[in-house]
Write a protein that holds these residues in place. Structure first.
Motif, short mmCIF file in Angstrom:
data_model
loop_
_atom_site.label_atom_id
_atom_site.label_comp_id
_atom_site.label_asym_id
_atom_site.label_seq_id
_atom_site.Cartn_x
_atom_site.Cartn_y
_atom_site.Cartn_z
N MET A 129 0.83 -1.20 0.00
CA MET A 129 0.00 0.00 0.00
C MET A 129 0.87 1.25 0.00
SD MET A 129 -2.92 -1.05 2.80
CE MET A 129 -3.86 0.46 2.49
N THR A 130 0.34 2.33 -0.53
CA THR A 130 1.04 3.61 -0.43
C THR A 130 0.85 4.14 0.99
OG1 THR A 130 -0.86 4.97 -1.04
CG2 THR A 130 0.54 4.14 -2.86
N GLY A 131 1.77 4.98 1.41
CA GLY A 131 1.64 5.61 2.71
C GLY A 131 0.37 6.42 2.83
N GLU A 132 -0.01 7.07 1.74
CA GLU A 132 -1.23 7.88 1.73
C GLU A 132 -2.47 7.02 1.96
OE1 GLU A 132 1.15 7.99 -0.70
OE2 GLU A 132 2.06 9.88 -0.06
N ASP A 133 -2.53 5.86 1.30
CA ASP A 133 -3.69 4.98 1.48
C ASP A 133 -3.74 4.41 2.90
OD1 ASP A 133 -4.58 5.48 -1.07
OD2 ASP A 133 -3.94 3.54 -1.90
N VAL A 134 -2.57 4.08 3.45
CA VAL A 134 -2.53 3.59 4.83
C VAL A 134 -3.03 4.67 5.78
CG1 VAL A 134 -1.03 2.83 6.72
CG2 VAL A 134 -0.69 1.90 4.43
N ALA A 135 -2.52 5.89 5.61
CA ALA A 135 -2.92 7.01 6.47
C ALA A 135 -4.41 7.28 6.37
CB ALA A 135 -2.12 8.26 6.12
N ALA A 136 -4.98 7.05 5.19
CA ALA A 136 -6.41 7.29 4.98
C ALA A 136 -7.26 6.12 5.49
CB ALA A 136 -6.69 7.53 3.50
N GLY A 137 -6.61 5.03 5.90
CA GLY A 137 -7.35 3.87 6.40
C GLY A 137 -8.02 3.04 5.33
N LYS A 138 -7.56 3.19 4.10
CA LYS A 138 -8.15 2.42 3.00
C LYS A 138 -7.74 0.96 3.08
CE LYS A 138 -8.40 6.26 -0.24
NZ LYS A 138 -7.95 6.78 -1.55
N ALA A 139 -8.56 0.08 2.55
CA ALA A 139 -8.21 -1.34 2.46
C ALA A 139 -7.20 -1.53 1.34
CB ALA A 139 -9.45 -2.18 2.21
N GLY A 140 -6.23 -2.40 1.60
CA GLY A 140 -5.24 -2.72 0.59
C GLY A 140 -5.54 -4.07 -0.04
N PRO A 141 -4.62 -4.57 -0.87
CA PRO A 141 -4.83 -5.86 -1.54
C PRO A 141 -5.00 -7.03 -0.57
CG PRO A 141 -2.86 -4.74 -2.39
CD PRO A 141 -3.39 -3.93 -1.26
N GLU A 142 -4.40 -6.92 0.61
CA GLU A 142 -4.47 -8.01 1.59
C GLU A 142 -5.48 -7.75 2.71
OE1 GLU A 142 -2.81 -10.83 0.96
OE2 GLU A 142 -2.10 -9.81 -0.85
N GLY A 143 -6.10 -6.58 2.71
CA GLY A 143 -7.08 -6.26 3.75
C GLY A 143 -6.82 -4.90 4.36
N ARG A 144 -7.64 -4.54 5.31
CA ARG A 144 -7.55 -3.23 5.96
C ARG A 144 -6.37 -3.18 6.92
NH1 ARG A 144 -10.62 0.70 5.50
NH2 ARG A 144 -12.35 -0.46 4.62
N PRO A 145 -5.61 -2.07 6.92
CA PRO A 145 -4.51 -1.93 7.88
C PRO A 145 -5.00 -2.10 9.32
CG PRO A 145 -4.37 -0.21 6.22
CD PRO A 145 -5.70 -0.92 6.02
N GLY A 146 -4.22 -2.84 10.09
CA GLY A 146 -4.58 -3.10 11.48
C GLY A 146 -5.22 -4.45 11.69
N THR A 147 -5.46 -5.19 10.61
CA THR A 147 -6.13 -6.49 10.73
C THR A 147 -5.24 -7.67 10.37
OG1 THR A 147 -7.03 -6.39 8.48
CG2 THR A 147 -8.39 -5.45 10.24
N GLY A 148 -4.00 -7.42 9.99
CA GLY A 148 -3.12 -8.50 9.54
C GLY A 148 -2.11 -8.94 10.57
N GLY A 149 -1.54 -10.09 10.32
CA GLY A 149 -0.52 -10.64 11.20
C GLY A 149 0.26 -11.73 10.48
N PRO A 150 1.10 -12.45 11.22
CA PRO A 150 1.96 -13.45 10.60
C PRO A 150 1.28 -14.80 10.37
CG PRO A 150 2.44 -13.33 12.92
CD PRO A 150 1.41 -12.26 12.63
N GLY A 151 0.02 -14.95 10.79
CA GLY A 151 -0.68 -16.23 10.62
C GLY A 151 -0.65 -17.09 11.86
N TYR A 152 -0.16 -16.54 12.95
CA TYR A 152 -0.12 -17.25 14.22
C TYR A 152 -0.17 -16.22 15.35
CZ TYR A 152 4.77 -15.75 14.20
OH TYR A 152 5.91 -15.00 14.16
#
Length: 180
Positions: A77-100
């Motif tokens: 994601m671009t920094g601008e899209d992250v700052a705006a809270g937009k969803a990226g290709p893998e999901g919304r910022p703040g909802t991801g992790g390493p899978g464990y």
């Protein structure tokens, strides 16, 4: 929010680890607390050594509280899209992790103090749900001591931390030892 499988990191904690976190705004050095939070330190080091954090963005900024990063959803994601809270290709910022997830250590860590510049691991409502997302305290946040694991303290770069905002990049995280 985070993966559900409890994971035990393979990284062998030496006890003198320092995280050198290169950001788009400068460098932060954090002494990691391998004796108080060995699982969290091992997990952070293991992820850093494998380049997991390289290229991620800080995705949450709360003035006077925390700056948070470590979500792989922000990688493409671009920094601008992250700052705006937009969803990226893998999901919304703040909802991801390493899978464990890793086991919480806040109740057993004698050094679990959210001082200014403390490095701690974010989690969901489950106390054993931390994975890769971390935050720096922007001032003392002792209300978090009883529920979130502190695993390091900033020794250089608090001025960098104070300037970080959502969308700023984690360029690279290197693990060194105190004598280096």
């Amino acid at each position: 929010m985070f993966g559900k499988r409890l994971y035990t990191p393979e990284y062998a904690v030496a006890g003198d680890e320092v995280a050198v976190i290169e950001t788009s705004l400068g460098t932060i050095r954090v002494e990691l607390d391998g004796s108080g939070a060995p699982i969290h330190v091992a997990n952070f080091c293991e992820l850093a050594v494998h380049g997991f954090y390289d290229g991620l963005k800080f995705h949450r900024y709360v003035p006077g509280f925390v700056i948070q990063g470590g979500d792989p959803n922000t990688r493409d994601m671009t920094g601008e899209d992250v700052a705006a809270g937009k969803a990226g290709p893998e999901g919304r910022p703040g909802t991801g992790g390493p899978g464990y997830c890793i086991k919480g250590e806040f109740a057993t860590n004698p050094n679990n103090s959210h001082k200014d510049g403390a490095l701690a691991m974010a989690r969901s409502m489950d106390p054993d749900s931390a994975g890769s997302q971390f935050y720096f305290c922007l001032g003392p946040q002792h209300g978090l001591d009883s529920g979130y694991t502190v695993f390091g303290q900033t020794v250089e770069g608090k001025d960098v931390i104070s300037r970080l905002r959502a969308g700023d990049e984690i360029v690279h995280v290197e693990i060194i030892h105190k004598e280096q």
